[in-house]
Design an enzyme around this catalytic site. Structure first.
Site, PDB file in Angstrom:
ATOM      1  N   LYS A 156       0.850  -1.187   0.000  1.00  0.00           N
ATOM      2  CA  LYS A 156       0.000   0.000   0.000  1.00  0.00           C
ATOM      3  C   LYS A 156       0.887   1.239   0.000  1.00  0.00           C
ATOM      4  O   LYS A 156       1.684   1.446   0.910  1.00  0.00           O
ATOM      5  CB  LYS A 156      -0.914   0.001   1.221  1.00  0.00           C
ATOM      6  CG  LYS A 156      -1.856   1.198   1.314  1.00  0.00           C
ATOM      7  CD  LYS A 156      -2.748   1.068   2.535  1.00  0.00           C
ATOM      8  CE  LYS A 156      -3.721   2.213   2.672  1.00  0.00           C
ATOM      9  NZ  LYS A 156      -4.596   2.061   3.870  1.00  0.00           N
ATOM     10  N   ASP A 216     -14.431   1.777  10.942  1.00  0.00           N
ATOM     11  CA  ASP A 216     -14.696   1.740   9.504  1.00  0.00           C
ATOM     12  C   ASP A 216     -14.914   0.304   9.031  1.00  0.00           C
ATOM     13  O   ASP A 216     -14.378  -0.120   8.008  1.00  0.00           O
ATOM     14  CB  ASP A 216     -13.544   2.385   8.730  1.00  0.00           C
ATOM     15  CG  ASP A 216     -13.963   2.866   7.342  1.00  0.00           C
ATOM     16  OD1 ASP A 216     -15.183   2.991   7.099  1.00  0.00           O
ATOM     17  OD2 ASP A 216     -13.076   3.130   6.513  1.00  0.00           O
TER      18      ASP A 216
END
Length: 379
Positions: A65, A162
């Site tokens: 990432k 989340d």
């Protein structure tokens, strides 16, 4: 939640305050990777602030990432704080249903390296099989895996904020699920925290602003925001539909604030009390994940016994991997214990009351009704 003495010293930023524009990221040097042994391959996914690549690290398949833009010095203070928080959280938590952390690099960009989950996200998997629903065994096993991961996080004082299908990753054979993306996760605090953290369709009502004058103010809330988000994910696993489909994100948030919830027409009545409790308007009426895990395991015909969590760690020591009992779901053996435990329990406190008594009784009535509800979704 775990007692304060049981919460490991995560050294995570405990404030969401980004007033300072001179944010400095402090990462333990032991977490840094050797870039000479990192090979970047094709793009897996791309978001507004990051790109995820498939690659190799020390010949091991990994996910890479990269936080945008390319130069670390140009990353906004907000992204730096979220990156540091995600790194710190992932490097310290160890659980079979949480994505494994491998390492990080600060230059020439902010780079996070984790295990590669070749099955992609739960969201993409659900999209790929619509209008059908996942196999019932699989859906409930996924739900149990998510619940166990969240149970572990809450026990050590972490809220995710989340939880949604795009932050849940699958193994290549689509049989196991892992929680990812800790960018909004934080240590739970008694003080006010940032409101509207997360994604509207999965966001608990107490996180939402209901008055224009309140916008920007922090709010009091606790770990039960994750339970609400879980209810939406569970609903999706059973219906393979989008919460508040047809509504914009703002309209979905407005519906949530008005205590409206997705349709339960195709949810089997035996499991409806669990979902209803999880998405209760009052956080106090929502069950703990330990209760949810037990109920789901009982539905799957497996008596779930959670492990003791005693992360009384010395400075710098990491918690051991949290590995709950492996389940082998078999709906043909499902008993009356699960259906009665859920169907007779309208509130949080009563969800667990009849478990011990009813475990000795067996019936297939729940299975027939659940299969009927499932088949309706295929028509």
């Amino acid at each position: 939640m775990a007692d304060e003495k049981d919460i490991p010293n995560l050294d995570v930023p405990k404030s969401d305050n980004l007033d300072s524009q001179n944010v400095t990221i402090s990462i333990d040097k032991s977490l840094l990777i050797d870039l000479q042994q990192l090979s970047i391959g094709p793009i897996i996914s791309e978001a507004r602030y990051s790109v995820v690549y498939q690659g190799l690290y020390k010949s091991q398949p990994v996910a890479i990432k990269v936080i945008q833009p390319e130069k670390c010095s140009n990353v906004s203070p907000e992204r730096k704080v979220k990156f540091e928080r995600e790194i710190t959280m992932l490097s310290r938590v160890k659980h079979d249903n949480i994505m494994k952390f491998i390492g990080v690099s600060m230059e020439p960009a902010l780079i996070l390296v984790t295990e590669l989950m070749k099955g992609d996200t739960l969201q993409k998997y659900l999209w790929s099989i619509r209008p059908h629903c996942p196999d019932l065994n699989l859906s409930l096993s996924f739900a149990l895996g998510i619940s166990r991961a969240m149970e572990y996080l809450h026990a050590i004082g972490i809220i995710h904020r989340d939880l949604k299908p795009s932050n849940l990753l699958l193994t290549e054979d689509k049989t196991r699920i892992k929680l990812a993306d800790f960018g909004l996760a934080r240590v739970v605090a008694e003080t006010e925290m940032t409101a509207e953290a997360g994604t509207y369709r999965w966001m608990a009502p107490e996180l939402l602003y209901t008055e224009p004058a309140d916008y920007g103010a922090k709010k009091h809330y606790n770990h039960k925001v994750d339970v609400y988000s879980f209810s939406m994910v569970l609903w999706e696993l059973l219906t393979n539909d989008t919460p508040f489909k047809g509504k914009t994100d703002i309209m979905a948030a407005d519906a949530t604030a008005k205590n409206l919830r997705p349709s339960t027409d195709n949810i089997p009545k035996e499991i409806l009390p669990l979902i209803s409790s999880c998405w209760s308007e009052d956080p106090a009426d929502r069950p703990e994940f330990a209760q949810i895990s037990d109920i789901l395991a009982n539905i799957l015909g497996d008596a779930y016994i959670p492990q003791m969590i005693t992360p009384d760690l010395a400075e710098g020591e990491q918690p051991d991997a949290y590995t709950p009992q492996t389940i082998t779901p078999n709906l043909s053996d499902v008993g009356q214990s699960a259906s009665q435990e859920i169907a007779n329990s309208p509130g949080t406190s009563s969800l667990m009351d009849k478990g011990a008594e009813n475990k000795k009784k067996k019936s297939k009535s729940w299975l027939c009704c659940f299969k009927s509800g499932y088949n309706d979704n295929l028509q």
